[in-house]
Structure formats: structure tokens, C-alpha cells
Design an enzyme around this catalytic site. Structure first.
Site, mmCIF file in Angstrom:
data_model
loop_
_atom_site.group_PDB
_atom_site.id
_atom_site.type_symbol
_atom_site.label_atom_id
_atom_site.label_comp_id
_atom_site.label_asym_id
_atom_site.label_seq_id
_atom_site.Cartn_x
_atom_site.Cartn_y
_atom_site.Cartn_z
ATOM 1 N N TYR A 16 31.554 -26.102 5.249
ATOM 2 C CA TYR A 16 30.322 -25.624 4.642
ATOM 3 C C TYR A 16 29.207 -25.373 5.654
ATOM 4 O O TYR A 16 28.202 -24.730 5.315
ATOM 5 C CB TYR A 16 29.874 -26.606 3.560
ATOM 6 C CG TYR A 16 30.893 -26.687 2.442
ATOM 7 C CD1 TYR A 16 31.108 -25.595 1.618
ATOM 8 C CD2 TYR A 16 31.674 -27.827 2.252
ATOM 9 C CE1 TYR A 16 32.064 -25.635 0.610
ATOM 10 C CE2 TYR A 16 32.627 -27.878 1.255
ATOM 11 C CZ TYR A 16 32.822 -26.779 0.432
ATOM 12 O OH TYR A 16 33.772 -26.813 -0.553
ATOM 13 N N ASP A 66 36.233 -30.976 -7.965
ATOM 14 C CA ASP A 66 35.715 -29.732 -7.399
ATOM 15 C C ASP A 66 36.691 -28.578 -7.626
ATOM 16 O O ASP A 66 36.278 -27.428 -7.776
ATOM 17 C CB ASP A 66 35.432 -29.908 -5.903
ATOM 18 C CG ASP A 66 34.491 -28.846 -5.365
ATOM 19 O OD1 ASP A 66 33.537 -28.477 -6.072
ATOM 20 O OD2 ASP A 66 34.699 -28.384 -4.222
ATOM 21 N N TYR A 96 25.414 -25.756 -0.904
ATOM 22 C CA TYR A 96 26.511 -26.228 -0.054
ATOM 23 C C TYR A 96 26.300 -25.796 1.397
ATOM 24 O O TYR A 96 26.589 -26.564 2.328
ATOM 25 C CB TYR A 96 27.853 -25.717 -0.582
ATOM 26 C CG TYR A 96 28.538 -26.672 -1.527
ATOM 27 C CD1 TYR A 96 29.579 -27.486 -1.105
ATOM 28 C CD2 TYR A 96 28.131 -26.772 -2.858
ATOM 29 C CE1 TYR A 96 30.207 -28.368 -1.973
ATOM 30 C CE2 TYR A 96 28.749 -27.647 -3.740
ATOM 31 C CZ TYR A 96 29.787 -28.450 -3.289
ATOM 32 O OH TYR A 96 30.402 -29.337 -4.151
ATOM 33 N N CYS A 155 24.759 -22.783 -6.062
ATOM 34 C CA CYS A 155 25.869 -23.588 -5.538
ATOM 35 C C CYS A 155 26.166 -23.196 -4.101
ATOM 36 O O CYS A 155 26.316 -24.058 -3.228
ATOM 37 C CB CYS A 155 27.107 -23.385 -6.407
ATOM 38 S SG CYS A 155 28.599 -24.129 -5.717
ATOM 39 N N GLU A 181 24.478 -29.207 -10.363
ATOM 40 C CA GLU A 181 25.076 -29.597 -9.078
ATOM 41 C C GLU A 181 24.742 -31.050 -8.760
ATOM 42 O O GLU A 181 25.606 -31.824 -8.323
ATOM 43 C CB GLU A 181 24.554 -28.695 -7.950
ATOM 44 C CG GLU A 181 25.221 -27.339 -7.860
ATOM 45 C CD GLU A 181 26.632 -27.433 -7.282
ATOM 46 O OE1 GLU A 181 27.055 -28.524 -6.869
ATOM 47 O OE2 GLU A 181 27.310 -26.389 -7.241
#
Length: 611
Positions: free
Chosen positions: A237, A101, A211, A207, A279
């Protein structure tokens, strides 16, 4: 062909619509499932609520709705995220994820810099700067997590192929390389620069939204475990700060998209969806070297022979097949009358035939409600009372048989041409994700240890076969249903009754299981939507409920059945398998799993694969 053109006008043109001109079906008293595109089962719809803050009609909102119906489910059901939600993910796997990541976040920060250079508005530049700083804070968090677990954050861990594929896509987009094109050496106008900025933000927005969505969805599991090992990651998140960042980039995308053409907006939509798929690939590529419950095909592997059973009407389809067959009968009479030929049909006008069908429909609806009410126990059972439920469904079985007899005796099913029935089957619209599920099984079944059976009350199996054949996924399906009786190619009005009640279904279900020649133990899944599926749902090791039938839940709960959203249910199973408990799926457990879409079913059983 005139008959089929008329029928096409009466069939729904969208997956979640119903055709008002199709005569009401006495076998369609169940509501048509309306699947949420942004929630897993009945997990929180926080992402929907948050995205609703973005103005209605916004490009970012439309892109999220279009992409999330599949990709959000596929991401959540990956072994990595499911194990993380359960708190059972091994630390080595999480360390590897954090390292991968970090590569992605560095590319994300660089893409923000490039977008900032292209932005023509000072406010836009300021927004992008703020978002880039948030990414840098996230990178610092990653470094602190790695240090906390004894990993040197300066030690270079090479990016995986999935990480590289994602970062290359992101940076190529930021340089103006879209759809395999080349970057422009000169961007002489502010508009051209703004367009590249819009493309870049369009590739970055999913993204952030995904998240934020996952963070909110996983928060509920923290309440169950105060010492959850990944609490800090989930809370990051799920935080209001991260949600604000997601909304900020969505608002920026909307602003940058205002001056774009329809074609350019379409390009952003494709970039958005491609980023969502990357993703999912990124999460799927994370190494999870431990026992897992998803995908089920991997869980079974060579240990089990997987048997998948599925209902057809309103489980696979948008409309009930009895309504379609009734409409064919009515149009067949009109066609016969207009041709001037002598007709053996004992009817005078198509209006009378439609009136007859409506009478059957109304009678069925009234009697069905009375039948359901009569079989319910006075008090709700505390746990599954299978024997009493079975007795209750014996009453429903007799009712269904009597209703079919009334239809046959009415003569309403006479005079249909087999070709018309088959063509109508080709027009049937399957639920969102259903076609993809069966197509994937058809393509990969040689590599999977599974068999698939359709168990249906449908009066005419030819309709079912045509529906699946038309979308290229009939191969390997075993259809168990009723058949029309024909003289030549014209229906006589009689039905060869092989499956018309809940008990007929469960008898066939048990017969198939007992007759399966397998050296490995069997693991069964049943997918259904109505009271008629209830016994089979409970007899299966895993029962999955599609749609929102109130009568199914009403009857089930009264007899002690629990309805649990699939994703949280699998998180609990992952905790069990992590403790090496055997037989985590069992028939007659009294628990049925609910889903909001067929994408969840495919993600659970087959896993990620967008090929």
C-alpha cells in the site's frame, strides 16, 4: 443583546481563524494551533502531497480533507493498525483480517463492474477496467499470503457484521440506492447512468486514498525493523503503483463530477464520509486478542483510575479568553456611555480603554520574551533537568502574577455584566475535535473509570463553564480557574486569584492526584499548549501537546525535554507492552507527545465511536 451581537462580529467564524478586531491579548502570545487535517502528529504528510497532484479545487481533494481530519486518525489508532505498525500483531489476527478483507475486495471488484456498465465514456470505462484488474491482483496477493501461512484460501470464512455492513453499502450504492432510496429499474439516459457511476466511484475512492495514506505512514516503521512481519502488506500500500491507482480513481471521480449539480455533489460528499467511517468500523472490528495501548480507556480498564487534566485557552479554544474579556469590557463601556447613565468606570472614552489594553498587551509581549530568555540555561541539557526547569518556571510564575496585578490595577476589567460574560462563553469556538472529545466523555463517563479536570489561567471561570455548557459537555468536568469579583452582577475589576502561574497549576495537579480516592493506581494525562503547562505535562504519566507553540518547544528542548509525535510514540509503547514490560507510561520521563488535532487525542484515549 446589542453588546453580544457586536462581540459575535469580533469572534472568529471558522475554527482556525483569528479575529483581527479583537484587541491583542497579552496572554495570547502563543500562536493559535493550526492543525493539519491529513497527518498524525508529525508523521509524514505523504498523503497530502500525493492528493495535491489532483488539481486544486477537485471534488476528490475536498472530500479527503473533510473526512481525513477525523477518520484517518481513528483508523490509524485502532488496536489492529497500531499493533500491525509495531510488528506485534498476532498472526491469527492478521489472518482473520485478510479473510475479511477478501470479502470486501470481491465486493469492490463487483462495484467496479457495475460502475463500468454505467460509465458513458470509453476512457472512463478503460480506467475502471484497469482499477478492477488491480483489485483482482490484490485478491491474488491475499490468497498467496494465506497459503504462505498455511491457510486454505478456498475455505470459506463468513464475513463479520462490520464487513457485511460495508459491502452492502458499497453494492447498494452501485445499484443506485442512495440515502435509503430504491434502485431505479430503468436508467434511460446516459446522464443518469453517469450519475450512478459517480456515486459508486465516490463511495470507493476513500478506501483507495486511506490505504495509500496508511501505507506511506507505516513505511517509517519498516526502517526500524528489517524483519518486520508485515513488511509485504505495508509495502503493497506504500508502493508507487498503489498511489497511482489512488490518484487514478480520484481523477475519475473529478471527471464524473463535473456535470453534477451542487446537491448531487453533496450526496457524493456524504457517501465519501460514510465510506470512510465504514473503513474505520472495519479496522475497529478486527479481533485483537492481546494487550494493547489504544484506546487508553481499554488499557486502563479496571487496572487504573484515569485522570485527565486539560488547559483551556488555546488548548481547547481558538482564541485566548483574555482577549474576549477585554472586548466585553470595552463594549460594556460603550453600552454604558450610549445609555446616558452615570458610569463609575474611571475612563473617558472607549478608545482610551482600548489604548490602555494595547499598552498592557505590548508591555506583556516584550517582558514575556525577556523573561523566557532569562530562564533558559546556556547549553541544551542532554536529558530532562527537572529541578532547573522548575527553578526557571518560578521566575515565569512571578512574572505572570505581576502582569495580572497590572491588569487589575488598570481597572480595565471593571463594569462587565455577568450575563454578557456567560453569553460570550457560549460564543467561544472550540478547537476542531475538542467538542466531540468532551461530549463523548460526558456521554460515556459512567462506563469509564475516569475523572476530568480543567486547569486554567483564565480570569473568569464563568466563561469556561458557559463555553462547555453551550456544547452540552459541562457535566462531569471539574473547573479549576480564577473568578471575577462581582458587586451584584457587575465585575469590580478584581480577580479572585486561584491559578495564575505554572506553579499554581502543578500544585493543583498534585493536590487533585493525592486527594483522589481510588483503590486502583492512578494514570494521569495532561493536555496543554504552552510553557505554562510544561511542568504539568511532565508530571503527568502522559503529556500531550496541542498546537505549535515555539516558546514551549524552545524552553522544553533547552531543559532536555523530547517532543515525539503521538502515533510513533504509541507504536514504541505497543512494542513494550507486547514484551510484557510493566509501567510503560511514567511521569517525568522527559518525553511529551505532540498531536495535530483533537481527533488524535480522542482516538487514543476513547477510541472509535461515531455514535
Amino acid at each position: 443583546m446589542l453588546l453580544l451581537r457586536r462581540l459575535r462580529l469580533r469572534l472568529p467564524c471558522r475554527p482556525n481563524s483569528t479575529a483581527s478586531s479583537i484587541p491583542p491579548s497579552p496572554w495570547s502570545t502563543r500562536p493559535v494551533p493550526k492543525h493539519s487535517s491529513a497527518s498524525l502528529g508529525r508523521m509524514s504528510t505523504s498523503s497530502s502531497a500525493a492528493a495535491a497532484v489532483v488539481a486544486e479545487g477537485s471534488a476528490a481533494r475536498r472530500f479527503w480533507i473533510a473526512a481525513s481530519s477525523r477518520e484517518a486518525a481513528f483508523a490509524a489508532y485502532t488496536p489492529f493498525l497500531l499493533s500491525l505498525a509495531a510488528g506485534a500483531l498476532r498472526l491469527d489476527s492478521f489472518r482473520q483480517y485478510i479473510a475479511q478483507d477478501a470479502h470486501f475486495l470481491h465486493a469492490f471488484a463487483r462495484a467496479y463492474e457495475m460502475a463500468e456498465e454505467c460509465a458513458d465514456d470509453d476512457d472512463d470505462k478503460a480506467t475502471i477496467t484497469a482499477l478492477r484488474k488491480a483489485i483482482l491482483r490484490e485478491l491474488n496477493l491475499h490468497a498467496s499470503v494465506l497459503q504462505e501461512w498455511g491457510v486454505d484460501p478456498t475455505k470459506e470464512i463468513p464475513p463479520s457484521p462490520a464487513t457485511t455492513k460495508y459491502t452492502d453499502f458499497l453494492l447498494a450504492t452501485a445499484t443506485g440506492k442512495v440515502d435509503g432510496g430504491k434502485a431505479s429499474d430503468k436508467m434511460v439516459t446516459p446522464f443518469e447512468k453517469t450519475k450512478i457511476a459517480a456515486y459508486t466511484v465516490g463511495a470507493m475512492t476513500p478506501c483507495m486514498r486511506l490505504y495509500a495514506y496508511l501505507g506511506k505512514e507505516l513505511t517509517s516503521f519498516l526502517k526500524q525493523d528489517e524483519n518486520h512481519p508485515y513488511k509485504k502488506w505495508i509495502e503493497t500500500y506504500a508502493s508507487s503503483g498503489f498511489e497511482d491507482n489512488a490518484l487514478q480513481i480520484e481523477e475519475l471521480l473529478d471527471k464524473l463530477s463535473v456535470s453534477l449539480t451542487g446537491e448531487e455533489l453533496e450526496i457524493i460528499g456524504k457517501l465519501y464520509q460514510q465510506a470512510m467511517r465504514l473503513e474505520v468500523e472495519f479496522f475497529s472490528a478486527q479481533l485483537v486478542d492481546q494487550h494493547i495501548v489504544t484506546p487508553l480507556s481499554r488499557y486502563c480498564d479496571t487496572k487504573y483510575n484515569l485522570l485527565i487534566f486539560c488547559d483551556f485557552d488555546l488548548t481547547c479554544t481558538v482564541v485566548d479568553s483574555s482577549a474576549v474579556l477585554a472586548e466585553i469590557a470595552i463594549l460594556s463601556y460603550q453600552k454604558s456611555s450610549q445609555g446616558g447613565a452615570d458610569s463609575s468606570l474611571d475612563r473617558t472614552k472607549s478608545a482610551n480603554l482600548r489604548h490602555l489594553w494595547n499598552m498592557l498587551s505590548n508591555q506583556y509581549t516584550e517582558d514575556y520574551e525577556k523573561c523566557i530568555a532569562s530562564l533558559l540555561p546556556p547549553e541544551e541539557a542532554r536529558s530532562l533537568d527537572y529541578d532547573q526547569l522548575y527553578k526557571g518556571l518560578e521566575v515565569l510564575s512571578e512574572f505572570e502574577k505581576l502582569a495580572n496585578s497590572r491588569v487589575v490595577d488598570s481597572g480595565v476589567l471593571r463594569g462587565m455584566n455577568l450575563d454578557d460574560i456567560r453569553k460570550a462563553g457560549e460564543l467561544l469556538i472550540l478547537q476542531d475535535g475538542c467538542k466531540s472529545f468532551f461530549q463523548k466523555i460526558d456521554k460515556t463517563r459512567d462506563n469509564l473509570n475516569l475523572d476530568v479536570h480543567i486547569l486554567s489561567y483564565c480570569w473568569c471561570a464563568d466563561l469556561i463553564r458557559s463555553a462547555f455548557l453551550s456544547v452540552g459537555c459541562l457535566g462531569g468536568l471539574n473547573i479549576h480557574s480564577n473568578e471575577f469579583a462581582f458587586e451584584g452582577s457587575i465585575s469590580t475589576g478584581h480577580i479572585n486569584r486561584q491559578m495564575e502561574s505554572p506553579l499554581d497549576k502543578v500544585e493543583k495537579f498534585k493536590s487533585i492526584k493525592s486527594g483522589t480516592d481510588s483503590t486502583a493506581p492512578l494514570l494521569s494525562v495532561y493536555i496543554g499548549d504552552s510553557v505554562g503547562d510544561l511542568i504539568c505535562l511532565l508530571e503527568a504519566d502522559i503529556g500531550i501537546v496541542v498546537g505549535s507553540s515555539t516558546s514551549l518547544r524552545r524552553v522544553g528542548k533547552q531543559f532536555g525535554v523530547s517532543f515525539v509525535p503521538l502515533f510513533p510514540g504509541l507504536v514504541e509503547k505497543q512494542k513494550q507492552i507486547a514484551k510484557e514490560e510493566s509501567s510503560i507510561f511514567n511521569a517525568r520521563s522527559g518525553i511529551l507527545y505532540t498531536v495535530s488535532s483533537w481527533s488524535e487525542i480522542q482516538a487514543f484515549i476513547l477510541g472509535y465511536d461515531f455514535s
